[in-house]
Design an enzyme around this catalytic site. Structure first.
Site, PDB file in Angstrom:
ATOM      1  CG  ASP A  67     -18.727  37.726 -16.149  1.00 54.30           C
ATOM      2  OD1 ASP A  67     -18.831  36.582 -15.426  1.00 54.30           O
ATOM      3  OD2 ASP A  67     -18.845  38.906 -15.140  1.00 54.30           O
ATOM      4  CG  ASN A 136     -15.896  48.808 -10.393  1.00 57.62           C
ATOM      5  OD1 ASN A 136     -16.753  47.981 -10.240  1.00 57.62           O
ATOM      6  ND2 ASN A 136     -15.079  48.916 -11.461  1.00 57.62           N
ATOM      7  CG  HIS A 138     -18.010  45.368 -11.609  1.00 59.47           C
ATOM      8  ND1 HIS A 138     -16.601  45.176 -11.771  1.00 59.47           N
ATOM      9  CD2 HIS A 138     -18.300  44.103 -11.149  1.00 59.47           C
ATOM     10  CE1 HIS A 138     -16.159  43.910 -11.279  1.00 59.47           C
ATOM     11  NE2 HIS A 138     -17.146  43.319 -10.602  1.00 59.47           N
ATOM     12  CD  GLU A 143     -15.071  46.886 -14.768  1.00 62.82           C
ATOM     13  OE1 GLU A 143     -15.630  47.093 -13.684  1.00 62.82           O
ATOM     14  OE2 GLU A 143     -13.973  46.136 -14.622  1.00 62.82           O
TER      15      GLU A 143
END
Ligand code: F6R
Length: 235
Positions: A67, A136, A138, A143
């Site tokens: 990313d 979380n 991810h 996400e």
């Protein structure tokens, strides 16, 4: 699925680097997938040591990063391009023209995404993808969502991720709000996956990801469906 419990972060990093080095020894022209964030920093340090010791040669390796922040040029010290060069690429003999990182600038993000996905295909896909896991759940910047994403795409970062990444900036407000990321489908097409996770908070996320039902609201849970995943964790 192989779970390896490491004694410490250093031990985790050595074990992860050994797996990556073994991949390159078996196939010097491997396509490696790299991650940013703090989890893989020790692994990169160990890979540099293995390179310096003459154990592993990266000259044939092609790399794809997961990313990049959107709107951030490669000259920005907070770009993932800068991070990867600082933490790894500047210290090993990977060739610059075999390094691929999603481009975070341009007029048309969709075009950048499609080109990146196409380039991965052209190179025969990723042989070994290194991953961290977000607090979380991810993976890359995928996400929690209602559906799993198929390919490289633009994402809006959650408040939680922005907060977690604020440690690299002077303030939370400076953290980019969107990013370009490989999709869950892109990651799942890697032939093998190596996930590194350090600390109690990550252990809890791992337990949820691997012991609870697969759901896009916990993106890492999709790895239950991959047939070659190694997880190395340290408390
Ligand atoms: C970054 C990436 C992210 C991180 C995750 C964990 O390329 O893919 O998914 O792996 O946010 O970050 P750290 O390791 O900093 O806790």
């Amino acid at each position: 699925m192989v779970f390896i419990k490491a004694k410490s972060y250093e031990d985790l990093s050595k074990k992860a680097a050994t797996i990556i080095a073994a991949q390159v020894l078996k196939n010097p022209n491997s396509v490696l997938g790299f991650a940013t964030g703090s989890s893989p920093v020790g692994t990169y340090k160990q890979l540099i040591e293995l390179y310096k010791a003459g154990i592993v040669d990266f000259s044939g390796v092609t790399s794809f990063n997961l990313d990049e922040y959107w709107g951030v040029p490669i000259t920005d010290p907070n770009s993932y391009y800068a991070f990867m060069h600082e933490q790894l690429f500047n210290h090993i003999n990977i060739s610059e023209d075999k390094i691929y990182i999603p481009s975070g600038i341009g007029d048309d993000c969709c075009k950048n995404c499609a080109e990146y996905e196409q380039k991965i295909k052209e190179k025969g896909g990723v042989d070994l993808q290194l991953l961290g896991i977000g607090r979380n759940g991810h993976i890359a910047f995928n996400e929690p969502e209602e559906v799993f994403s198929v390919a490289t795409h633009q994402v809006k970062l959650t408040e939680d991720t922005i907060e977690a990444n604020a440690r690299f900036y002077n303030s939370k407000d400076e953290v980019p709000k969107t990013a370009i990321t490989m999709g869950i489908g892109t990651i799942m097409r890697a032939k093998s996956i190596l996930l590194v996770a350090n600390g109690a908070e990550k252990k809890e996320m791992l337990e949820k990801a691997f012991n609870e039902p697969v759901t896009p609201s916990n993106p890492a849970s999709v790895l239950q469906y991959h047939n070659d995943v190694t997880v190395i964790f340290a408390d």
